[in-house]
Design a protein around this motif. Structure first.
Motif, PDB file in Angstrom:
ATOM      1  N   UNK A   1      -3.421   1.649 -12.237  1.00 39.77           N
ATOM      2  CA  UNK A   1      -4.196  -0.048 -12.110  1.00 39.77           C
ATOM      3  C   UNK A   1      -3.860  -0.824 -11.340  1.00 39.77           C
ATOM      4  N   UNK A   2      -2.597  -0.978 -11.452  1.00 39.02           N
ATOM      5  CA  UNK A   2      -1.759  -1.326 -10.304  1.00 39.02           C
ATOM      6  C   UNK A   2      -2.081  -1.223  -8.823  1.00 39.02           C
ATOM      7  N   UNK A   3      -2.168   0.030  -8.323  1.00 38.66           N
ATOM      8  CA  UNK A   3      -2.117   0.829  -7.276  1.00 38.66           C
ATOM      9  C   UNK A   3      -3.770   0.396  -6.595  1.00 38.66           C
ATOM     10  N   UNK A   4      -4.725   0.641  -7.685  1.00 35.67           N
ATOM     11  CA  UNK A   4      -5.634   0.042  -6.723  1.00 35.67           C
ATOM     12  C   UNK A   4      -6.092  -0.648  -7.262  1.00 35.67           C
ATOM     13  N   UNK A   5      -5.733  -1.629  -7.298  1.00 37.48           N
ATOM     14  CA  UNK A   5      -5.846  -3.029  -7.634  1.00 37.48           C
ATOM     15  C   UNK A   5      -5.427  -3.630  -6.229  1.00 37.48           C
ATOM     16  N   UNK A   6      -4.447  -3.152  -5.514  1.00 37.49           N
ATOM     17  CA  UNK A   6      -3.823  -3.337  -4.422  1.00 37.49           C
ATOM     18  C   UNK A   6      -4.439  -2.848  -3.208  1.00 37.49           C
ATOM     19  N   UNK A   7      -5.244  -1.775  -3.394  1.00 35.24           N
ATOM     20  CA  UNK A   7      -5.782  -1.305  -2.166  1.00 35.24           C
ATOM     21  C   UNK A   7      -7.255  -2.343  -2.586  1.00 35.24           C
ATOM     22  N   UNK A   8      -7.681  -2.140  -3.755  1.00 34.89           N
ATOM     23  CA  UNK A   8      -8.931  -3.431  -3.307  1.00 34.89           C
ATOM     24  C   UNK A   8      -8.833  -4.093  -2.840  1.00 34.89           C
ATOM     25  N   UNK A   9      -7.394  -4.902  -2.552  1.00 36.67           N
ATOM     26  CA  UNK A   9      -6.926  -6.318  -2.550  1.00 36.67           C
ATOM     27  C   UNK A   9      -7.140  -6.226  -0.777  1.00 36.67           C
TER      28      UNK A   9
ATOM     29  N   UNK B   1       0.526  -1.284   0.074  1.00 29.38           N
ATOM     30  CA  UNK B   1      -0.169   0.068   0.017  1.00 29.38           C
ATOM     31  C   UNK B   1       0.829   1.125  -0.307  1.00 29.38           C
ATOM     32  N   UNK B   2       2.373   1.438   0.771  1.00 28.49           N
ATOM     33  CA  UNK B   2       2.912   2.171   1.232  1.00 28.49           C
ATOM     34  C   UNK B   2       3.882   2.543  -0.194  1.00 28.49           C
ATOM     35  N   UNK B   3       3.810   1.445  -1.064  1.00 25.57           N
ATOM     36  CA  UNK B   3       4.728   1.305  -2.299  1.00 25.57           C
ATOM     37  C   UNK B   3       4.531   2.751  -3.709  1.00 25.57           C
ATOM     38  N   UNK B   4       2.967   2.724  -3.395  1.00 25.81           N
ATOM     39  CA  UNK B   4       2.687   4.135  -3.926  1.00 25.81           C
ATOM     40  C   UNK B   4       3.028   5.829  -3.796  1.00 25.81           C
ATOM     41  N   UNK B   5       2.905   5.204  -2.564  1.00 30.13           N
ATOM     42  CA  UNK B   5       3.874   7.104  -2.590  1.00 30.13           C
ATOM     43  C   UNK B   5       5.213   6.772  -2.527  1.00 30.13           C
ATOM     44  N   UNK B   6       6.056   5.407  -2.452  1.00 31.07           N
ATOM     45  CA  UNK B   6       7.210   5.700  -2.554  1.00 31.07           C
ATOM     46  C   UNK B   6       7.224   5.835  -4.411  1.00 31.07           C
ATOM     47  N   UNK B   7       6.507   5.850  -5.188  1.00 31.87           N
ATOM     48  CA  UNK B   7       6.221   5.212  -6.624  1.00 31.87           C
ATOM     49  C   UNK B   7       6.275   7.412  -6.490  1.00 31.87           C
ATOM     50  N   UNK B   8       5.514   7.384  -5.820  1.00 33.22           N
ATOM     51  CA  UNK B   8       4.596   9.162  -6.203  1.00 33.22           C
ATOM     52  C   UNK B   8       6.338   9.651  -6.211  1.00 33.22           C
ATOM     53  N   UNK B   9       6.716   9.816  -5.023  1.00 28.50           N
ATOM     54  CA  UNK B   9       7.717  10.252  -4.919  1.00 28.50           C
ATOM     55  C   UNK B   9       9.073  10.131  -5.878  1.00 28.50           C
TER      56      UNK B   9
END
Ligand code: UDP
Ligand code: MG
Length: 308
Positions: free
Chosen positions: A278-286, A229-237
């Motif tokens: 889409x990947x991050x939405x999927x992760x959050x969805x899981x 879930x946190x990977x989105x933040x790192x990738x964003x940065x």
């Protein structure tokens, strides 16, 4: 006298029930200081597993069984076995004799040395696995360890001994998506691994296809870690950092009236970030799915019949 319950999940293992029981009997012949029983958990088999269990239980007094109302998966079968026992020790193993019962005395002697958990992990690579399987299994354990911080060995199996303290903790863990190999490591206490060389499956075929293994991998990683879930933040940065580097170039091209190069780079960026989102939405969805399942608080398994 101390008691041992050997818990064996069985899904379409009709031909393997008696051989595995008899191998265990052989392995424990000289262990007169323990009372032991074997508990098979019939995980909604569609073959004659239940019939074989019923008739074998009449023949052998210490052969017990639990039968589910449908297939709930191996980890839930293990949980049902553990929930049902009052014994001092539990040993879990597969029904197909890939986990050699001749190793049981070694598990017990490690317990007698003072370990609370003794687990078997595969020695080196599985000689029966293909190159692709070896590679994907290595990768899976690497990622799982990195994300969960658990340090599970590559090739750790569900062949293990648990003492009373650990049994108690596992009984109290009622999360909805169980991943036993992780849970056992997670509880702590004094643990030790011993190496073993797996046999070929005795009868039948493996119950796990490649797509099921991928599902299992995602399932286990997300039940042990919220790091994805946190990977989105790192990738964003990272990407916003990279885009700042682009600013000097923009200024430069404005000053020099350079034409903006074609749209292909723009499309690339859109596709790339679209995919990422889409990947991050999927992760959050899981994770939301997991919370949904947990909130409904349904049982992990449903027992149809048992003989004890
Ligand atoms: N198993 C189960 N429920 C399932 C799938 C498997 O109880 O839905 C049991 C199976 O009967 C066996 C063990 O889990 O005792 C390991 O399964 P299998 O040998 O098919 O997997 P592999 O050894 O290939 O990982
Ligand atoms: Mg197997």
């Amino acid at each position: 006298m101390k008691t041992i319950a050997i818990i064996i999940p069985a899904y379409n293992e009709a031909d393997n029930i008696l051989p595995v029981y008899q191998e265990i009997q052989k392995a424990l012949l000289s262990f007169t200081s323990y009372n032991w029983e074997v508990i098979f958990v019939n995980d909604g088999s569609s073959d004659k597993t239940l019939e074989v269990l019923e008739s074998s239980a009449k023949e052998y007094a210490n052969l017990k069984y639990i039968s589910f109302s449908r297939n709930f998966g191996k980890d839930n079968a293990l949980k049902a076995g553990i929930d049902s026992v009052k014994s001092d020790l539990v040993i879990t193993m597969d029904a197909d004799l890939q986990h050699p019962p001749s190793l049981i005395p070694e598990l017990i002697s490690k317990y007698e040395e003072g370990y609370n958990v003794v687990y078997a992990h595969r020695k080196g690579n599985n000689p029966h696995a293909s190159f692709f399987n070896k590679l994907s299994s290595k990768l899976f354990w690497k990622i799982l360890n990195m994300l969960s911080g658990l340090d599970l060995e590559d090739g750790i199996s569900d062949f293990r001994l648990l003492d009373k303290k650990v049994i108690g903790v596992l009984k109290s863990m009622n999360e909805s998506e169980l991943f036993f190999r992780g849970m056992v490591k997670w509880v702590g206490f004094n643990q030790i691994g011993i190496e073993y060389v797996p046999n070929e499956r005795l009868k039948g075929e493996t119950n796990y296809s490649k797509s099921q293994l991928l599902k299992l991998a995602i399932y286990s990683i997300t039940s042990f870690s919220t790091k994805p879930l946190y990977s989105a933040i790192y990738i964003g940065f990272i990407f916003s950092g990279l885009s700042i580097l682009y600013i000097p170039y923009i200024i430069y091209s404005i000053i020099h009236h350079l034409e903006v190069p074609g749209w292909s780079s723009i499309i690339m960026t859109i596709v790339f970030f679209g995919g990422l989102q889409l990947i991050m939405l999927g992760v959050i969805g899981i994770y939301i799915g997991k919370m949904f399942m947990q909130a409904k608080d349904r049982p992990n398994y449903i027992i149809d019949t048992k003989n004890f």
